[in-house]
Scaffold this motif. Structure first.
Motif, short mmCIF file in Angstrom:
data_model
loop_
_atom_site.label_atom_id
_atom_site.label_comp_id
_atom_site.label_asym_id
_atom_site.label_seq_id
_atom_site.Cartn_x
_atom_site.Cartn_y
_atom_site.Cartn_z
N GLU A 34 3.75 4.20 -12.60
CA GLU A 34 4.60 4.62 -11.67
C GLU A 34 4.12 4.11 -10.42
N TYR A 35 5.38 3.81 -9.53
CA TYR A 35 4.90 3.32 -8.27
C TYR A 35 6.07 3.98 -7.34
N PHE A 36 5.79 3.95 -5.88
CA PHE A 36 6.88 4.44 -4.87
C PHE A 36 7.35 3.03 -4.60
N VAL A 37 8.83 3.06 -4.67
CA VAL A 37 9.47 2.05 -4.61
C VAL A 37 10.38 2.15 -3.47
N GLU A 38 10.64 1.35 -2.39
CA GLU A 38 11.41 1.74 -1.29
C GLU A 38 12.87 1.39 -1.70
N ARG A 39 13.78 2.53 -1.53
CA ARG A 39 15.17 2.49 -1.81
C ARG A 39 15.99 1.89 -0.60
N ILE A 40 16.61 0.70 -0.89
CA ILE A 40 17.34 0.21 0.43
C ILE A 40 18.78 0.41 0.10
N VAL A 41 19.31 0.43 -0.93
CA VAL A 41 20.76 0.68 -1.13
C VAL A 41 20.58 1.93 -2.23
N ASP A 42 21.47 3.01 -1.82
CA ASP A 42 21.90 4.07 -2.86
C ASP A 42 23.09 3.97 -3.47
N ARG A 72 -4.55 17.82 4.95
CA ARG A 72 -3.66 16.65 4.55
C ARG A 72 -3.62 16.59 3.10
N GLU A 73 -2.40 16.37 2.84
CA GLU A 73 -2.07 16.39 1.05
C GLU A 73 -1.83 14.98 0.85
N ARG A 74 -2.67 14.65 -0.49
CA ARG A 74 -2.43 13.17 -0.79
C ARG A 74 -1.29 13.25 -1.87
N TYR A 75 -0.41 12.68 -2.00
CA TYR A 75 0.35 12.50 -3.36
C TYR A 75 0.46 10.92 -3.85
N HIS A 76 0.53 10.85 -5.11
CA HIS A 76 0.64 9.88 -5.96
C HIS A 76 2.24 9.79 -6.55
N PRO A 77 2.42 8.54 -7.10
CA PRO A 77 3.93 8.51 -7.64
C PRO A 77 4.18 9.54 -8.73
N ASP A 78 3.09 9.85 -9.51
CA ASP A 78 3.22 10.82 -10.59
C ASP A 78 3.20 12.24 -10.21
N ASP A 118 0.92 -0.94 -0.08
CA ASP A 118 -0.06 -0.04 0.00
C ASP A 118 0.77 1.26 0.12
N ASN A 119 2.09 1.37 0.65
CA ASN A 119 3.02 2.42 0.51
C ASN A 119 3.34 2.75 -0.79
N GLN A 120 3.15 1.84 -1.67
CA GLN A 120 3.63 2.24 -3.22
C GLN A 120 2.53 2.75 -4.04
N GLU A 121 1.37 3.08 -3.56
CA GLU A 121 0.36 3.57 -4.29
C GLU A 121 0.09 5.20 -3.97
N SER A 122 0.21 5.68 -2.79
CA SER A 122 -0.08 6.88 -2.41
C SER A 122 0.55 7.20 -1.03
N VAL A 123 0.67 8.49 -0.68
CA VAL A 123 0.89 8.78 0.91
C VAL A 123 0.47 10.11 1.22
N GLU A 124 0.19 10.43 2.38
CA GLU A 124 -0.35 11.57 2.98
C GLU A 124 0.76 12.41 3.55
N PHE A 125 0.52 13.96 3.53
CA PHE A 125 1.53 14.52 3.99
C PHE A 125 0.80 15.65 4.70
N PHE A 152 10.12 -3.84 -4.43
CA PHE A 152 8.74 -3.87 -4.88
C PHE A 152 7.85 -4.90 -4.49
N TYR A 153 6.92 -4.72 -3.78
CA TYR A 153 5.88 -5.81 -3.41
C TYR A 153 4.74 -6.09 -4.57
N ASP A 154 4.56 -7.13 -4.77
CA ASP A 154 3.26 -7.52 -5.41
C ASP A 154 2.12 -7.38 -4.60
N SER A 155 1.07 -6.80 -5.02
CA SER A 155 -0.12 -6.49 -4.54
C SER A 155 -1.24 -7.83 -4.86
N PRO A 156 -2.03 -8.14 -3.65
CA PRO A 156 -2.94 -9.08 -3.69
C PRO A 156 -4.29 -8.69 -4.60
#
Length: 240
Positions: free
Chosen positions: A115-123, A78-84, A55-62, A131-135
């Motif tokens: 477009e997705y939010f993917v978690e960066r582990i190493v830079d 609360r501002e909702r942002y999507h990957p694009d 679910d963290n890959q789809e949108s985020v609130e700020f 990147f997680y598969d979604s059910p």
């Protein structure tokens, strides 16, 4: 007079404490990084958790510090942002970056990018993302066997993310590269990897058993998930 002043201080203190906003368990200090590279400081409300990391890959609130001033954060604050919409967001010590790709296209050659939010582990020279598969949201289980199977499927999705690698601007999945050759720019790390110095067998794309088969099928890959960040961190330090 002293009693009056003391009373005023107590009332003022009570009023201020009543206006203190308490962060929820899914709200952390963080930042939004815009497409232009501007950094917005405030707080992030994560959409997913350990049970639903996809679910963290789809949108985020700020929301900002100012929004908390009256002891509550209104919906309009609360501002909702999507990957694009943005380049990335930072939640605590976690970094989620917007990337456009198709997992299907990277694995089987056919697919439409999104477009997705993917978690960066190493830079670094080689960047690692999870990147997680979604059910499927429309799963219906009618028997105990189906319920057990679905529960196991969800657990596999949570614990075995797709390992995405980015090098020279190209994004790919781990099982699509000859990893020993992929890290050849650092002979020391390459040799350590090929000789089993990281505690795992070298990845063989054509392997029928053990690690190669596990990675290819993306199941039970805890070993490589645990050690891959170390390999890439040493590689990145080597080629800097």
């Amino acid at each position: 007079m002293k009693n009056i002043l003391a009373g005023i201080l107590i009332l003022t203190s009570t009023a201020l404490s009543a206006q203190t906003y308490e962060l929820k368990s899914d709200e952390v200090k963080g930042q939004i990084i815009t497409k232009k590279g501007e950094v917005l400081n405030g707080y992030i409300k994560l959409k997913g958790d350990e049970k639903s990391p996809w679910d963290n890959q789809e949108s985020v609130e700020f929301f900002t510090e100012d929004a908390m001033a009256d002891g509550k954060v209104k919906r309009k604050e609360r501002e909702r942002y999507h990957p694009d919409d943005i380049k990335a967001y930072i939640a605590g010590d976690r970094y989620f970056e917007s990337q456009k790709f198709s997992l299907m296209k990277m694995t089987v050659g056919i697919g439409i990018s999104a477009e997705y939010f993917v978690e960066r582990i190493v830079d670094g020279a080689i960047t690692l993302y999870y990147f997680y598969d979604s059910p499927d949201p429309m799963v219906v289980t009618t028997t105990e066997e189906q319920r057990v199977a679905y529960k196991e499927e969800l657990e596999a999705m949570r614990t075995n993310p797709n390992l995405l690698l980015k090098k020279d601007g190209e994004l790919t999945v781990l099982q699509k590269v000859d990893f020993g050759d992929y890290i050849s720019e650092c002979p020391e790390v390459q040799e350590k990897y090929n000789s089993g110095g990281y505690g795992i067998e070298p990845f063989n794309q054509d392997a029928e058993t053990k690690l190669g088969k596990l990675i290819a099928k993306q199941v039970n890959s805890e070993n490589v998930i645990a050690v891959l960040p170390q390999i890439l961190e040493e590689y990145n330090a080597c080629v800097e």
